[in-house]
Design a protein around this motif. Structure first.
Motif, PDB file in Angstrom:
ATOM      1  N   PHE A  35      39.575 -20.047  36.894  1.00 15.49           N
ATOM      2  CA  PHE A  35      39.255 -20.111  35.472  1.00 15.49           C
ATOM      3  C   PHE A  35      38.166 -21.152  35.209  1.00 15.49           C
ATOM      4  O   PHE A  35      37.292 -20.950  34.360  1.00 15.49           O
ATOM      5  CB  PHE A  35      40.499 -20.438  34.645  1.00 15.49           C
ATOM      6  CG  PHE A  35      41.515 -19.328  34.562  1.00 15.49           C
ATOM      7  CD1 PHE A  35      41.211 -18.026  34.960  1.00 15.49           C
ATOM      8  CD2 PHE A  35      42.796 -19.582  34.088  1.00 15.49           C
ATOM      9  CE1 PHE A  35      42.150 -17.004  34.871  1.00 15.49           C
ATOM     10  CE2 PHE A  35      43.735 -18.570  33.987  1.00 15.49           C
ATOM     11  CZ  PHE A  35      43.413 -17.281  34.394  1.00 15.49           C
ATOM     12  N   ALA A  36      38.234 -22.282  35.923  1.00 12.95           N
ATOM     13  CA  ALA A  36      37.206 -23.303  35.751  1.00 12.95           C
ATOM     14  C   ALA A  36      35.858 -22.802  36.276  1.00 12.95           C
ATOM     15  O   ALA A  36      34.807 -23.123  35.727  1.00 12.95           O
ATOM     16  CB  ALA A  36      37.612 -24.580  36.473  1.00 12.95           C
ATOM     17  N   PHE A  38      34.903 -19.360  36.809  1.00 14.38           N
ATOM     18  CA  PHE A  38      34.405 -18.100  36.241  1.00 14.38           C
ATOM     19  C   PHE A  38      34.818 -17.854  34.795  1.00 14.38           C
ATOM     20  O   PHE A  38      34.422 -16.858  34.198  1.00 14.38           O
ATOM     21  CB  PHE A  38      34.905 -16.915  37.081  1.00 14.38           C
ATOM     22  CG  PHE A  38      34.529 -16.984  38.526  1.00 14.38           C
ATOM     23  CD1 PHE A  38      33.205 -16.853  38.921  1.00 14.38           C
ATOM     24  CD2 PHE A  38      35.487 -17.204  39.494  1.00 14.38           C
ATOM     25  CE1 PHE A  38      32.851 -16.927  40.259  1.00 14.38           C
ATOM     26  CE2 PHE A  38      35.143 -17.285  40.836  1.00 14.38           C
ATOM     27  CZ  PHE A  38      33.818 -17.147  41.222  1.00 14.38           C
ATOM     28  N   GLY A  39      35.651 -18.726  34.218  1.00 11.58           N
ATOM     29  CA  GLY A  39      36.177 -18.479  32.886  1.00 11.58           C
ATOM     30  C   GLY A  39      37.504 -17.744  32.976  1.00 11.58           C
ATOM     31  O   GLY A  39      37.934 -17.315  34.049  1.00 11.58           O
ATOM     32  N   VAL A  40      38.161 -17.580  31.832  1.00 12.64           N
ATOM     33  CA  VAL A  40      39.501 -16.997  31.828  1.00 12.64           C
ATOM     34  C   VAL A  40      39.500 -15.488  32.057  1.00 12.64           C
ATOM     35  O   VAL A  40      40.559 -14.879  32.161  1.00 12.64           O
ATOM     36  CB  VAL A  40      40.267 -17.337  30.528  1.00 12.64           C
ATOM     37  CG1 VAL A  40      40.530 -18.824  30.432  1.00 12.64           C
ATOM     38  CG2 VAL A  40      39.532 -16.830  29.306  1.00 12.64           C
ATOM     39  N   ASP A  41      38.307 -14.892  32.170  1.00 12.24           N
ATOM     40  CA  ASP A  41      38.231 -13.474  32.515  1.00 12.24           C
ATOM     41  C   ASP A  41      38.110 -13.267  34.022  1.00 12.24           C
ATOM     42  O   ASP A  41      37.838 -12.157  34.479  1.00 12.24           O
ATOM     43  CB  ASP A  41      37.028 -12.822  31.816  1.00 12.24           C
ATOM     44  CG  ASP A  41      37.238 -12.723  30.312  1.00 12.24           C
ATOM     45  OD1 ASP A  41      38.405 -12.573  29.896  1.00 12.24           O
ATOM     46  OD2 ASP A  41      36.258 -12.814  29.562  1.00 12.24           O
ATOM     47  N   ALA A  42      38.314 -14.316  34.808  1.00 12.35           N
ATOM     48  CA  ALA A  42      38.231 -14.211  36.268  1.00 12.35           C
ATOM     49  C   ALA A  42      39.163 -13.101  36.768  1.00 12.35           C
ATOM     50  O   ALA A  42      40.216 -12.840  36.175  1.00 12.35           O
ATOM     51  CB  ALA A  42      38.623 -15.541  36.908  1.00 12.35           C
ATOM     52  N   SER A  43      38.777 -12.476  37.859  1.00 12.28           N
ATOM     53  CA  SER A  43      39.547 -11.375  38.431  1.00 12.28           C
ATOM     54  C   SER A  43      40.939 -11.832  38.861  1.00 12.28           C
ATOM     55  O   SER A  43      41.076 -12.760  39.672  1.00 12.28           O
ATOM     56  CB  SER A  43      38.802 -10.803  39.640  1.00 12.28           C
ATOM     57  OG  SER A  43      39.663  -9.996  40.420  1.00 12.28           O
ATOM     58  N   LEU A  44      41.963 -11.181  38.334  1.00  7.30           N
ATOM     59  CA  LEU A  44      43.331 -11.516  38.722  1.00  7.30           C
ATOM     60  C   LEU A  44      43.591 -11.126  40.166  1.00  7.30           C
ATOM     61  O   LEU A  44      44.328 -11.822  40.885  1.00  7.30           O
ATOM     62  CB  LEU A  44      44.330 -10.834  37.781  1.00  7.30           C
ATOM     63  CG  LEU A  44      44.257 -11.246  36.310  1.00  7.30           C
ATOM     64  CD1 LEU A  44      45.378 -10.583  35.509  1.00  7.30           C
ATOM     65  CD2 LEU A  44      44.308 -12.759  36.141  1.00  7.30           C
ATOM     66  N   ASP A  45      43.000 -10.024  40.608  1.00  9.91           N
ATOM     67  CA  ASP A  45      43.170  -9.612  42.008  1.00  9.91           C
ATOM     68  C   ASP A  45      42.566 -10.652  42.952  1.00  9.91           C
ATOM     69  O   ASP A  45      43.116 -10.938  44.018  1.00  9.91           O
ATOM     70  CB  ASP A  45      42.518  -8.241  42.251  1.00  9.91           C
ATOM     71  CG  ASP A  45      43.287  -7.115  41.572  1.00  9.91           C
ATOM     72  OD1 ASP A  45      44.491  -7.301  41.279  1.00  9.91           O
ATOM     73  OD2 ASP A  45      42.686  -6.058  41.322  1.00  9.91           O
TER      74      ASP A  45
END
Length: 198
Positions: A35-36, A38-45
């Motif tokens: 998250f730090a 790439f932001g909170v849209d970072a890939s969950l996978d």
């Protein structure tokens, strides 16, 4: 470390097994880094891969992205609230308010897209953790602002909600700027100057 505010138990309420607890902690740590970065849209996978677990394991612990965001932010929110409470006894009311707003702004800049993600999701979770955090943060800021108003160092019509919205707006404006942190400092200085009672 399991963030403050999150019980290391399964969603069924049973204590987590040691391996499940390790997976949970690794997922939270890798999500914090992603998250730090790439932001909170970072890939969950990708977060699951970095944590060394299958995507299904991530979704078992965190059925939604907001569940994972909450786990990542729990400790930091608690620290900001505690900072606000400690600053209530500071000698300089304006400096106390400024210090806390700068800390809140720094938190908002750490995770790109955080404000929008939390605000959009909070609409569906009015009684959830996001709502409780919002209330705790609001109370901490409101108390510092009220103290500064009463001492006469900020303008009498400074509104609690407006001040916190402005800090969110500064974070949003600066988050994609090449000199984001410097721009945030400049905008915050302008804003604090506008709050000063003349």
């Amino acid at each position: 470390m399991v963030p403050a505010g999150h019980d290391p138990r399964s969603r069924a309420g049973r204590p987590r097994r040691a391996d499940a607890r390790r997976n949970y902690e690794q997922l939270v740590e890798q999500a914090r880094i992603a998250f730090a970065e790439f932001g909170v849209d970072a890939s969950l996978d990708e977060i699951a891969r970095r944590a060394g677990v299958a995507s299904g394991t991530l979704y078992r612990h965190f059925p939604t992205r907001l569940d994972l965001i909450e786990a990542v932010l729990a400790e930091q929110i608690a620290e900001l609230v505690e900072l606000g409470r400690r600053l209530l006894t500071a000698e300089d009311e304006f400096d106390a308010l400024s210090t806390w707003l700068r800390a809140v702004l720094g938190h908002g800049l750490t995770y790109r897209g955080l404000s929008a993600a939390v605000m959009n999701s909070a609409l569906d979770r009015e009684k959830g953790l996001v709502s409780r955090w919002h209330a705790e943060m609001f109370d901490a800021g409101a108390a510092l602002l009220a103290r500064a108003r009463q001492s006469g160092v900020v303008v009498a019509d400074a509104n609690d909600a407006d001040v916190l919205k402005m800090i969110g707006a500064v974070a949003w404006a600066a988050q994609d700027s090449p000199d984001g942190s410097a721009q945030a400092d400049r905008l915050l200085a302008l804003f604090m100057n506008g709050l000063l009672a003349r």
